[in-house]
Design a protein around this motif. Structure first.
Motif, mmCIF file in Angstrom:
data_model
loop_
_atom_site.group_PDB
_atom_site.id
_atom_site.type_symbol
_atom_site.label_atom_id
_atom_site.label_comp_id
_atom_site.label_asym_id
_atom_site.label_seq_id
_atom_site.Cartn_x
_atom_site.Cartn_y
_atom_site.Cartn_z
ATOM 1 N N THR A 296 15.958 12.080 27.065
ATOM 2 C CA THR A 296 15.646 11.227 25.922
ATOM 3 C C THR A 296 15.737 9.738 26.217
ATOM 4 O OG1 THR A 296 17.935 11.390 25.134
ATOM 5 C CG2 THR A 296 16.350 13.003 24.278
ATOM 6 N N ILE B 118 20.447 15.929 28.474
ATOM 7 C CA ILE B 118 19.794 15.386 27.285
ATOM 8 C C ILE B 118 19.600 13.885 27.406
ATOM 9 C CG2 ILE B 118 20.107 14.985 24.803
ATOM 10 C CD1 ILE B 118 21.339 17.835 24.734
ATOM 11 N N ALA C 186 9.833 19.784 29.458
ATOM 12 C CA ALA C 186 9.857 18.932 28.263
ATOM 13 C C ALA C 186 8.499 18.294 28.013
ATOM 14 C CB ALA C 186 10.929 17.857 28.391
ATOM 15 N N ASP D 150 7.160 16.230 24.829
ATOM 16 C CA ASP D 150 8.060 16.363 23.684
ATOM 17 C C ASP D 150 9.502 16.595 24.136
ATOM 18 O OD1 ASP D 150 8.979 16.510 21.123
ATOM 19 O OD2 ASP D 150 7.880 18.319 20.566
ATOM 20 N N ARG E 297 12.240 15.469 23.014
ATOM 21 C CA ARG E 297 13.191 15.664 21.916
ATOM 22 C C ARG E 297 13.254 17.130 21.504
ATOM 23 N NH1 ARG E 297 13.999 15.635 16.443
ATOM 24 N NH2 ARG E 297 15.765 14.400 15.733
ATOM 25 N N ALA E 298 12.114 17.788 21.385
ATOM 26 C CA ALA E 298 12.093 19.214 21.022
ATOM 27 C C ALA E 298 12.782 20.050 22.096
ATOM 28 C CB ALA E 298 10.661 19.691 20.819
ATOM 29 N N TYR E 299 12.562 19.693 23.346
ATOM 30 C CA TYR E 299 13.198 20.434 24.433
ATOM 31 C C TYR E 299 14.707 20.194 24.431
ATOM 32 C CZ TYR E 299 14.081 22.424 29.004
ATOM 33 O OH TYR E 299 14.566 23.192 30.037
ATOM 34 N N ALA E 300 15.125 18.954 24.175
ATOM 35 C CA ALA E 300 16.559 18.647 24.093
ATOM 36 C C ALA E 300 17.209 19.433 22.961
ATOM 37 C CB ALA E 300 16.773 17.149 23.904
ATOM 38 N N LEU E 301 16.528 19.530 21.825
ATOM 39 C CA LEU E 301 17.047 20.335 20.709
ATOM 40 C C LEU E 301 17.149 21.805 21.096
ATOM 41 C CD1 LEU E 301 15.180 18.662 17.710
ATOM 42 C CD2 LEU E 301 17.635 18.530 18.233
#
Length: 172
Positions: free
Chosen positions: A123, A119, A79, A82, A84-88
Motif C-alpha cells: 500500500t 501490507i 495485487a 488493486d 488494497r483489495a489484496y491487502a484486505l
C-alpha cells in the motif's frame, strides 16, 4: 502453500477453501505465481546452501529475508492494480487462520509483523525510478570503485621489466 521441487503442488486447507470467490482466486493466484516463479526450487537451493552455514549468526535472518522477498514479489504480482483489495484479503486470511488454529502461521508469513510489512509494501506509494537514471548511478559508482582500486595499486604495476610487463610489482 506451494510445495515440491520437480512437480510442485498447491495445498489449500479448509480455511482457505471456505473463502468466497475473490478470496479463493487471490489464494490460488498467489500459489500459482510461486510455482510460475519456481520459488519452490529456489527455496530448496536456499535451504541446501544454508546447511553450509549452520550456526552462522546471520544465516537464519538471511534465509528469512529471502523467503520474505519471495512473498513480497508474489504479492506485488497478484495485487496488480488493486493492492488494497489484496491487502484486505491478506488480513482476512490471517484472521481466519488465527481463529482456526489459535496459533501463528509464521512459516507462511502471516505473523503480525510479517503481515504488517507485506501490507506496508503493497500500500505504500510507488517509488518510480527511471531506468536510465539507475543505470547512470550504477555506471558512476562502478567508475568510482575502479578509480579507487587503481589509485591503491602499486605504481610499479605495468612497468616494463626486461621488455615484459610486470604484474607482480617486483623485478623479475
Amino acid at each position: 502453500f506451494a510445495a515440491g521441487v520437480l512437480s510442485p503442488r498447491i495445498g489449500l486447507d479448509h480455511v482457505v477453501c471456505a473463502g468466497h470467490g475473490a478470496e479463493l482466486d487471490f489464494a490460488l493466484e498467489h500459489e500459482l505465481a510461486h510455482i510460475e516463479r519456481r520459488d519452490t526450487l529456489i527455496a530448496f537451493w536456499v535451504e541446501l546452501a544454508r546447511l553450509g552455514f549452520v550456526g552462522h549468526p546471520s544465516a537464519r535472518w538471511l534465509v528469512s529475508e529471502l523467503a520474505w522477498a519471495r512473498e513480497a514479489a508474489v504479492d506485488a504480482v497478484v495485487a496488480g492494480n488493486d493492492p488494497r483489495a489484496y491487502a484486505l484479503f491478506l488480513v482476512a486470511s490471517a484472521e481466519r487462520s488465527r481463529l482456526a488454529r489459535a496459533a501463528c502461521a509464521g512459516p507462511v508469513f502471516m505473523a503480525r509483523t510479517a503481515l504488517a510489512r507485506r501490507i506496508l509494501v503493497l500500500t505504500a506509494p510507488a517509488r518510480h525510478s527511471s531506468q536510465p537514471a539507475r543505470r547512470l548511478a550504477l555506471l558512476a559508482s562502478s567508475a568510482l570503485a575502479l578509480g579507487l582500486i587503481a589509485s591503491l595499486a602499486p605504481s610499479s604495476w605495468g612497468a616494463p621489466v626486461d621488455g615484459r610487463l610486470s604484474a607482480s610489482g617486483g623485478t623479475g
